[in-house]
Design a protein around this motif. Structure first.
Motif, PDB file in Angstrom:
ATOM      1  N   LEU A  54       0.818  -1.212   0.000  1.00 44.55           N
ATOM      2  CA  LEU A  54       0.000   0.000   0.000  1.00 44.55           C
ATOM      3  C   LEU A  54       0.856   1.268   0.000  1.00 44.55           C
ATOM      4  O   LEU A  54       0.418   2.316  -0.453  1.00 44.55           O
ATOM      5  N   ARG A  55       2.078   1.153   0.496  1.00 46.02           N
ATOM      6  CA  ARG A  55       3.008   2.290   0.483  1.00 46.02           C
ATOM      7  C   ARG A  55       3.695   2.449  -0.870  1.00 46.02           C
ATOM      8  O   ARG A  55       4.506   3.339  -1.048  1.00 46.02           O
ATOM      9  N   GLY A  56       3.394   1.543  -1.793  1.00 43.69           N
ATOM     10  CA  GLY A  56       3.963   1.633  -3.132  1.00 43.69           C
ATOM     11  C   GLY A  56       5.213   0.803  -3.347  1.00 43.69           C
ATOM     12  O   GLY A  56       5.852   0.915  -4.385  1.00 43.69           O
ATOM     13  N   THR A  57       5.562  -0.029  -2.399  1.00 40.46           N
ATOM     14  CA  THR A  57       6.738  -0.882  -2.520  1.00 40.46           C
ATOM     15  C   THR A  57       6.425  -2.045  -3.451  1.00 40.46           C
ATOM     16  O   THR A  57       5.315  -2.579  -3.428  1.00 40.46           O
ATOM     17  N   ALA A  58       7.390  -2.444  -4.262  1.00 40.05           N
ATOM     18  CA  ALA A  58       7.222  -3.612  -5.127  1.00 40.05           C
ATOM     19  C   ALA A  58       7.088  -4.868  -4.266  1.00 40.05           C
ATOM     20  O   ALA A  58       7.588  -4.919  -3.137  1.00 40.05           O
ATOM     21  N   PHE A  59       6.420  -5.895  -4.821  1.00 39.42           N
ATOM     22  CA  PHE A  59       6.141  -7.107  -4.045  1.00 39.42           C
ATOM     23  C   PHE A  59       7.419  -7.756  -3.516  1.00 39.42           C
ATOM     24  O   PHE A  59       7.512  -8.104  -2.348  1.00 39.42           O
ATOM     25  N   GLY A  60       8.417  -7.924  -4.390  1.00 38.50           N
ATOM     26  CA  GLY A  60       9.676  -8.552  -3.958  1.00 38.50           C
ATOM     27  C   GLY A  60      10.364  -7.766  -2.860  1.00 38.50           C
ATOM     28  O   GLY A  60      10.873  -8.334  -1.888  1.00 38.50           O
ATOM     29  N   ALA A  61      10.380  -6.448  -3.026  1.00 40.62           N
ATOM     30  CA  ALA A  61      11.002  -5.591  -2.008  1.00 40.62           C
ATOM     31  C   ALA A  61      10.204  -5.637  -0.709  1.00 40.62           C
ATOM     32  O   ALA A  61      10.778  -5.623   0.383  1.00 40.62           O
ATOM     33  N   ALA A  62       8.883  -5.691  -0.816  1.00 42.12           N
ATOM     34  CA  ALA A  62       8.040  -5.769   0.381  1.00 42.12           C
ATOM     35  C   ALA A  62       8.307  -7.056   1.146  1.00 42.12           C
ATOM     36  O   ALA A  62       8.399  -7.047   2.376  1.00 42.12           O
ATOM     37  N   CYS A  63       8.444  -8.150   0.427  1.00 37.18           N
ATOM     38  CA  CYS A  63       8.756  -9.430   1.082  1.00 37.18           C
ATOM     39  C   CYS A  63      10.122  -9.389   1.753  1.00 37.18           C
ATOM     40  O   CYS A  63      10.298  -9.922   2.843  1.00 37.18           O
ATOM     41  N   GLN A  64      11.075  -8.736   1.097  1.00 39.07           N
ATOM     42  CA  GLN A  64      12.420  -8.643   1.654  1.00 39.07           C
ATOM     43  C   GLN A  64      12.436  -7.742   2.893  1.00 39.07           C
ATOM     44  O   GLN A  64      13.047  -8.083   3.898  1.00 39.07           O
ATOM     45  N   GLN A  65      11.765  -6.608   2.828  1.00 36.11           N
ATOM     46  CA  GLN A  65      11.759  -5.667   3.951  1.00 36.11           C
ATOM     47  C   GLN A  65      11.093  -6.252   5.186  1.00 36.11           C
ATOM     48  O   GLN A  65      11.503  -5.979   6.313  1.00 36.11           O
ATOM     49  N   THR A  66      10.054  -7.046   4.991  1.00 38.75           N
ATOM     50  CA  THR A  66       9.347  -7.634   6.129  1.00 38.75           C
ATOM     51  C   THR A  66       9.899  -8.996   6.508  1.00 38.75           C
ATOM     52  O   THR A  66       9.417  -9.609   7.448  1.00 38.75           O
ATOM     53  N   GLN A  67      10.888  -9.474   5.764  1.00 38.99           N
ATOM     54  CA  GLN A  67      11.497 -10.794   5.965  1.00 38.99           C
ATOM     55  C   GLN A  67      10.454 -11.905   5.881  1.00 38.99           C
ATOM     56  O   GLN A  67      10.536 -12.915   6.560  1.00 38.99           O
ATOM     57  N   ALA A  68       9.457 -11.711   5.019  1.00 38.50           N
ATOM     58  CA  ALA A  68       8.376 -12.682   4.882  1.00 38.50           C
ATOM     59  C   ALA A  68       8.879 -14.008   4.334  1.00 38.50           C
ATOM     60  O   ALA A  68       8.475 -15.077   4.802  1.00 38.50           O
ATOM     61  N   THR A  69       9.766 -13.958   3.354  1.00 33.34           N
ATOM     62  CA  THR A  69      10.264 -15.191   2.745  1.00 33.34           C
ATOM     63  C   THR A  69      11.012 -16.030   3.765  1.00 33.34           C
ATOM     64  O   THR A  69      10.806 -17.240   3.855  1.00 33.34           O
ATOM     65  N   GLU A  70      11.860 -15.383   4.553  1.00 29.20           N
ATOM     66  CA  GLU A  70      12.616 -16.118   5.562  1.00 29.20           C
ATOM     67  C   GLU A  70      11.689 -16.708   6.623  1.00 29.20           C
ATOM     68  O   GLU A  70      11.917 -17.799   7.111  1.00 29.20           O
ATOM     69  N   HIS A  71      10.633 -15.981   6.942  1.00 26.15           N
ATOM     70  CA  HIS A  71       9.701 -16.474   7.961  1.00 26.15           C
ATOM     71  C   HIS A  71       8.918 -17.691   7.465  1.00 26.15           C
ATOM     72  O   HIS A  71       8.751 -18.666   8.188  1.00 26.15           O
ATOM     73  N   VAL A  72       8.465 -17.637   6.220  1.00 21.91           N
ATOM     74  CA  VAL A  72       7.646 -18.717   5.685  1.00 21.91           C
ATOM     75  C   VAL A  72       8.501 -19.928   5.323  1.00 21.91           C
ATOM     76  O   VAL A  72       8.150 -21.058   5.644  1.00 21.91           O
ATOM     77  N   LEU A  73       9.627 -19.700   4.657  1.00 24.29           N
ATOM     78  CA  LEU A  73      10.440 -20.803   4.145  1.00 24.29           C
ATOM     79  C   LEU A  73      11.548 -21.237   5.088  1.00 24.29           C
ATOM     80  O   LEU A  73      12.132 -22.295   4.904  1.00 24.29           O
ATOM     81  N   GLY A  74      11.878 -20.432   6.060  1.00 24.15           N
ATOM     82  CA  GLY A  74      12.996 -20.733   6.935  1.00 24.15           C
ATOM     83  C   GLY A  74      14.295 -20.411   6.224  1.00 24.15           C
ATOM     84  O   GLY A  74      14.318 -19.814   5.159  1.00 24.15           O
ATOM     85  N   GLN A  75      15.411 -20.808   6.818  1.00 28.89           N
ATOM     86  CA  GLN A  75      16.707 -20.553   6.202  1.00 28.89           C
ATOM     87  C   GLN A  75      16.884 -21.529   5.049  1.00 28.89           C
ATOM     88  O   GLN A  75      16.831 -22.745   5.233  1.00 28.89           O
ATOM     89  N   LEU A  76      17.049 -20.982   3.861  1.00 29.21           N
ATOM     90  CA  LEU A  76      17.174 -21.815   2.677  1.00 29.21           C
ATOM     91  C   LEU A  76      18.560 -22.437   2.601  1.00 29.21           C
ATOM     92  O   LEU A  76      19.536 -21.871   3.086  1.00 29.21           O
ATOM     93  N   PRO A  77      18.678 -23.629   1.972  1.00 28.70           N
ATOM     94  CA  PRO A  77      19.988 -24.256   1.825  1.00 28.70           C
ATOM     95  C   PRO A  77      20.936 -23.338   1.066  1.00 28.70           C
ATOM     96  O   PRO A  77      20.543 -22.624   0.152  1.00 28.70           O
ATOM     97  N   GLY A  78      22.188 -23.346   1.470  1.00 30.25           N
ATOM     98  CA  GLY A  78      23.188 -22.530   0.805  1.00 30.25           C
ATOM     99  C   GLY A  78      23.294 -21.135   1.360  1.00 30.25           C
ATOM    100  O   GLY A  78      24.051 -20.319   0.876  1.00 30.25           O
ATOM    101  N   ARG A  79      22.530 -20.832   2.387  1.00 29.90           N
ATOM    102  CA  ARG A  79      22.596 -19.508   3.009  1.00 29.90           C
ATOM    103  C   ARG A  79      22.992 -19.677   4.462  1.00 29.90           C
ATOM    104  O   ARG A  79      22.590 -20.622   5.122  1.00 29.90           O
ATOM    105  N   GLN A  80      23.768 -18.733   4.918  1.00 32.90           N
ATOM    106  CA  GLN A  80      24.158 -18.729   6.324  1.00 32.90           C
ATOM    107  C   GLN A  80      23.747 -17.402   6.910  1.00 32.90           C
ATOM    108  O   GLN A  80      24.078 -16.353   6.364  1.00 32.90           O
ATOM    109  N   ALA A  81      23.035 -17.452   7.995  1.00 32.07           N
ATOM    110  CA  ALA A  81      22.569 -16.213   8.628  1.00 32.07           C
ATOM    111  C   ALA A  81      23.662 -15.674   9.533  1.00 32.07           C
ATOM    112  O   ALA A  81      24.129 -16.343  10.434  1.00 32.07           O
TER     113      ALA A  81
END
Length: 95
Positions: free
Chosen positions: A53-80
């Motif tokens: 609603l603030r005009g952020t693109a979907f991908g950027a919105a998911c990244q800013q809210t960390q939605a992908t990490e929350h739903v999918l968990g830490q993906l293989p090949g990534r280290q937090a």
């Protein structure tokens, strides 16, 4: 205490929905997993929606809210790393 009451209310609501769908609890494994996925995605809908609603693109919105990490968990090949997600490159040794 309020958190427990809200959790009980949400559970009662899900129980009513299960009853309307004629699914017995505990649900069959696939039905239960799809329900859990719905909970995870639904939990992120409000924060991502606010960003959209603030005009952020979907991908950027998911990244800013960390939605992908929350739903999918830490993906293989990534280290937090503390405070940030670090991406490893193919061929880098895993810790």
């Amino acid at each position: 205490m309020k958190l427990y009451a809200l959790s009980l209310g949400a559970g009662l609501l899900v129980g009513v929905v299960y009853s309307l769908l004629q699914v017995r609890s505990p649900a069959p494994p696939l039905v239960a997993l799809v329900g859990l996925l719905g909970i995870l995605v639904g939990e992120q809908a409000i924060p991502v929606g606010k960003q959209l609603l603030r005009g952020t693109a979907f991908g950027a919105a998911c990244q800013q809210t960390q939605a992908t990490e929350h739903v999918l968990g830490q993906l293989p090949g990534r280290q937090a790393a503390p405070g940030q997600a670090a991406e490893t490159k193919p061929g880098d040794p895993q810790a």
